[in-house]
Design a protein around this motif. Structure first.
Motif, mmCIF file in Angstrom:
data_model
loop_
_atom_site.group_PDB
_atom_site.id
_atom_site.type_symbol
_atom_site.label_atom_id
_atom_site.label_comp_id
_atom_site.label_asym_id
_atom_site.label_seq_id
_atom_site.Cartn_x
_atom_site.Cartn_y
_atom_site.Cartn_z
ATOM 1 N N GLY A 130 10.573 -14.629 -9.305
ATOM 2 C CA GLY A 130 9.534 -15.331 -10.166
ATOM 3 C C GLY A 130 8.207 -14.627 -10.178
ATOM 4 O O GLY A 130 7.181 -14.765 -10.865
ATOM 5 N N PHE A 131 8.048 -13.606 -9.401
ATOM 6 C CA PHE A 131 6.887 -12.461 -9.692
ATOM 7 C C PHE A 131 6.634 -12.054 -11.072
ATOM 8 O O PHE A 131 7.562 -11.527 -11.463
ATOM 9 N N ASN A 132 5.690 -12.128 -11.638
ATOM 10 C CA ASN A 132 5.364 -11.494 -13.292
ATOM 11 C C ASN A 132 4.476 -10.965 -13.506
ATOM 12 O O ASN A 132 4.234 -10.644 -14.467
ATOM 13 N N TYR A 133 3.581 -10.377 -12.524
ATOM 14 C CA TYR A 133 2.337 -9.378 -12.840
ATOM 15 C C TYR A 133 2.539 -8.609 -11.797
ATOM 16 O O TYR A 133 2.883 -8.824 -10.579
ATOM 17 N N LEU A 134 2.028 -7.267 -12.182
ATOM 18 C CA LEU A 134 1.880 -6.020 -11.400
ATOM 19 C C LEU A 134 0.558 -5.644 -11.587
ATOM 20 O O LEU A 134 0.264 -5.040 -12.732
ATOM 21 N N ALA A 135 -0.283 -5.418 -10.647
ATOM 22 C CA ALA A 135 -1.693 -4.900 -10.685
ATOM 23 C C ALA A 135 -1.644 -3.317 -9.909
ATOM 24 O O ALA A 135 -1.290 -3.466 -9.022
ATOM 25 N N LEU A 136 -1.967 -2.308 -10.678
ATOM 26 C CA LEU A 136 -1.844 -1.030 -10.205
ATOM 27 C C LEU A 136 -3.193 -0.285 -10.036
ATOM 28 O O LEU A 136 -3.912 -0.222 -11.365
ATOM 29 N N ASN B 22 0.854 -1.109 -0.057
ATOM 30 C CA ASN B 22 0.066 -0.020 0.009
ATOM 31 C C ASN B 22 0.901 1.264 0.107
ATOM 32 O O ASN B 22 1.999 1.061 0.114
ATOM 33 N N GLU B 23 0.381 2.364 -0.319
ATOM 34 C CA GLU B 23 0.705 3.775 -0.077
ATOM 35 C C GLU B 23 -0.207 4.887 0.202
ATOM 36 O O GLU B 23 -1.233 4.709 0.089
ATOM 37 N N ALA B 24 0.440 6.129 0.523
ATOM 38 C CA ALA B 24 -0.315 7.280 0.815
ATOM 39 C C ALA B 24 -0.019 7.955 -0.443
ATOM 40 O O ALA B 24 1.304 8.334 -0.810
ATOM 41 N N HIS B 25 -1.059 8.212 -1.244
ATOM 42 C CA HIS B 25 -0.937 8.528 -2.797
ATOM 43 C C HIS B 25 -0.044 10.094 -2.595
ATOM 44 O O HIS B 25 0.646 10.187 -3.726
ATOM 45 N N ASN B 26 -0.118 10.952 -1.794
ATOM 46 C CA ASN B 26 0.481 12.195 -1.830
ATOM 47 C C ASN B 26 1.965 12.169 -1.006
ATOM 48 O O ASN B 26 2.652 12.807 -1.285
ATOM 49 N N ALA C 114 -15.358 -4.844 -7.108
ATOM 50 C CA ALA C 114 -15.264 -4.707 -8.324
ATOM 51 C C ALA C 114 -13.699 -4.808 -8.450
ATOM 52 O O ALA C 114 -13.146 -5.375 -9.480
ATOM 53 N N GLN C 115 -12.871 -4.105 -7.668
ATOM 54 C CA GLN C 115 -11.558 -4.342 -7.868
ATOM 55 C C GLN C 115 -11.109 -5.470 -7.751
ATOM 56 O O GLN C 115 -10.211 -6.199 -8.712
ATOM 57 N N ALA C 116 -11.269 -6.391 -6.889
ATOM 58 C CA ALA C 116 -11.001 -7.847 -6.426
ATOM 59 C C ALA C 116 -11.211 -8.592 -7.905
ATOM 60 O O ALA C 116 -10.638 -9.436 -8.207
ATOM 61 N N ARG C 117 -12.410 -8.511 -8.366
ATOM 62 C CA ARG C 117 -12.954 -9.396 -9.445
ATOM 63 C C ARG C 117 -11.974 -8.956 -10.795
ATOM 64 O O ARG C 117 -11.772 -9.751 -11.366
ATOM 65 N N ASN C 118 -11.761 -7.671 -10.850
ATOM 66 C CA ASN C 118 -10.927 -7.364 -12.043
ATOM 67 C C ASN C 118 -9.615 -8.063 -11.859
ATOM 68 O O ASN C 118 -9.210 -8.423 -12.964
ATOM 69 N N ILE C 119 -9.092 -8.022 -10.692
ATOM 70 C CA ILE C 119 -7.842 -8.689 -10.563
ATOM 71 C C ILE C 119 -7.815 -10.139 -10.634
ATOM 72 O O ILE C 119 -7.049 -10.725 -11.383
ATOM 73 N N GLN C 120 -8.975 -10.800 -10.132
ATOM 74 C CA GLN C 120 -9.192 -12.113 -10.236
ATOM 75 C C GLN C 120 -9.482 -12.742 -11.867
ATOM 76 O O GLN C 120 -8.913 -13.535 -12.262
ATOM 77 N N VAL D 280 -0.534 -3.129 -6.107
ATOM 78 C CA VAL D 280 -0.297 -1.779 -5.416
ATOM 79 C C VAL D 280 -1.527 -0.959 -5.286
ATOM 80 O O VAL D 280 -2.244 -0.807 -6.147
ATOM 81 N N ALA D 281 -1.941 -0.572 -3.927
ATOM 82 C CA ALA D 281 -3.066 0.199 -3.537
ATOM 83 C C ALA D 281 -2.846 1.151 -2.627
ATOM 84 O O ALA D 281 -1.687 1.198 -2.085
ATOM 85 N N GLY D 282 -3.852 1.924 -2.595
ATOM 86 C CA GLY D 282 -3.848 3.000 -1.165
ATOM 87 C C GLY D 282 -4.412 2.362 -0.038
ATOM 88 O O GLY D 282 -5.374 1.774 0.040
ATOM 89 N N TYR D 283 -3.583 2.710 1.047
ATOM 90 C CA TYR D 283 -4.155 2.782 2.381
ATOM 91 C C TYR D 283 -4.769 1.448 2.608
ATOM 92 O O TYR D 283 -4.155 0.216 2.541
ATOM 93 N N GLY D 284 -5.922 1.528 3.146
ATOM 94 C CA GLY D 284 -6.510 0.071 3.639
ATOM 95 C C GLY D 284 -7.104 -0.928 2.669
ATOM 96 O O GLY D 284 -7.448 -1.787 3.243
ATOM 97 N N HIS D 285 -6.774 -0.422 1.444
ATOM 98 C CA HIS D 285 -7.609 -1.350 0.274
ATOM 99 C C HIS D 285 -6.676 -2.923 0.501
ATOM 100 O O HIS D 285 -7.393 -3.685 0.232
#
Length: 449
Positions: free
Chosen positions: A163-169, A140-144, A229-235, A250-255
């Motif tokens: 061996g990690f090969n995907y990055l979801a932003l 996670n990150e604080a966007h600012n 919806a975010q989780a479905r898109n990743i799945q 990578v997501a913001g805060y408590g996601h």
């Protein structure tokens, strides 16, 4: 540059969690109504700013609006908008100042790691080791507060080697279908990707061979519906297509919190676990950070720094190899060292030694102060988000040109932070007129005078 209602709703939801003592004295409904009105005003100011040509002109509109309105709800909401644009302009200390979340102790906070024999370890090395047998890693990150994405950039290469090969932003726009072929982000790629360190995250991932995907909800939803919806898109975008994929999100805060309630429902991470059955490793990076006002630091922050004399992002691990976390829902808490500044810019911009400082003096701006200094990779187009950018100014960024001409320009100098290689340097004024261009080459470990 653009902003959409999903971002506005996340701002409002965040502000509800972080109201001041004055806000708490009001009814919840009244306070939320003030925030919604502040969001409406913020969107209009953003629209007005985007009608101006160039980042400096846009930022000046926003700074003037912020200075002119002392309403508490407005400053809380719009302070975050302003901070994003300050980060886009490379003014990271100002971005952290404009919007800071006070980290208060919670009743369920875990005891300091020293209590149970935890010892400090370099976060980069420890996270890579702890992730070596995992399929899913959440950051996670604080966007600012761009400090909180600096470690994420450093993690890419060693995690790719594991061996990690995907990055979801979270921030990517699915509409930028040319991103992979192009190899670098533009203004059309996303919202936070307009900030140079986030752009570096994207281009680095592409160069390393990651499959980079967008996962933001495409419907106009908020709260639990957005998280699901975010989780479905990743799945659907990753695990349904490649069950053996190894993914960084990578997501913001408590996601990314794996348990407990979130925004009246559950988090994206909770929903993703329910869909995939994969136990993620969740790395919390937003709570144990240095704030512009030390009184906003978490009560454990100063003690942890004093105990370990931190100089790099640090995690704590016990003799059994288990990491320490401040709160349930996360597996590891990263503690960032106190802020170091060099010529007004934070030294964490080296990104753990990946980049070196490169001096730029204000004489290249002529009489046009403030000016925007940008360095783009020589191999990328003029539409690329710069590798780094900064503002040179001896006056507030909303100063008019006539004031700037009389400014003491000798104080306006700074350093870009760049990987070794070839770049195109561009310096422009508040009207986006080009003042200076130069092809430069940055040598490894050597800062140009």
């Amino acid at each position: 540059m653009g902003i959409n209602t999903r971002i506005i709703r996340s701002v409002v939801a965040l502000a509800v969690c972080c109201v001041t003592a004055t806000g708490l004295a009001q009814s919840a409904a009244n306070w939320r109504a003030q925030q919604m009105e502040a969001s409406r005003q913020s969107e209009q100011i953003m629209h007005d700013a985007e009608a101006r040509k160039g980042l400096l002109a846009q930022l000046a509109v926003m700074q003037q609006a912020y200075a002119a309105n002392r309403d508490e709800a407005f400053r809380l909401i719009f302070g975050q908008y302003l901070s994003w644009y300050q980060s886009f302009a490379g003014d990271y200390p100002a971005a952290a100042e404009s919007f800071a979340i006070k980290q208060v102790a919670m009743t369920d906070d875990h005891a300091a790691p020293s209590v149970d024999g935890y010892t400090p370890r370099n976060a980069l090395d420890a996270i890579v080791q702890l992730a070596s047998n995992r399929q899913l890693l959440l950051l996670n990150e604080a966007h600012n507060v761009v400090l909180t994405r600096s470690l994420s950039v450093q993690l890419l290469a060693p995690l790719r080697a594991e061996g990690f090969n995907y990055l979801a932003l979270e921030t990517l726009y699915a509409t930028d279908t040319a991103l992979v072929a192009r190899g670098y982000p533009t203004q059309a790629s996303g919202f936070y990707t307009a900030e140079p360190v986030y752009a570096e995250l994207v281009r680095s991932a592409l160069k390393l061979g990651f499959h980079v995907i967008a996962y933001e909800a495409t419907d106009n939803v908020s709260g639990d519906a957005r998280e699901a919806a975010q989780a479905r898109n990743i799945q659907r975008g990753v695990f349904d297509r490649d069950p053996h994929a190894r993914l960084i999100v990578v997501a913001g805060y408590g996601h990314i919190q794996k348990s407990g309630g979130y925004l009246g429902g559950h988090s994206m991470a909770w929903h993703l676990h329910k869909m995939s059955g994969i136990d993620a490793l969740a790395i919390e990076q937003t709570m144990l950070i240095p704030h512009p006002r030390a009184s906003d630091n978490h009560p454990l922050y100063d003690a942890l720094n004093a105990t370990a004399a931190l100089s790099t992002p640090t995690v704590f691990v016990n003799p059994a190899g288990n990491p320490w976390t401040l709160r349930d829902g996360y597996d590891i808490s990263v503690v960032f060292p106190p802020l170091g500044l060099r010529r007004g810019r934070p030294t964490w911009l080296t990104l753990g030694g990946l980049r070196v400082p490169d001096f730029v003096g204000a004489e290249r701006c002529g009489a046009r102060i403030p000016c925007l200094v940008e360095a783009r990779y020589a191999t990328e187009g003029d539409d690329a988000i710069p590798a780094d950018r900064m503002t040179l100014t001896a006056l507030p960024l909303n100063a008019v040109s006539s004031q700037a001409r009389g400014a003491d320009r000798g104080r306006a100098s700074g350093e870009l932070y760049l990987r070794p290689g070839a770049y195109r340097l561009r310096i422009s004024d508040v009207d986006d007129r080009v003042l200076f261009r130069q092809d430069i080459r940055v040598a490894e470990g050597v800062a140009r005078p």
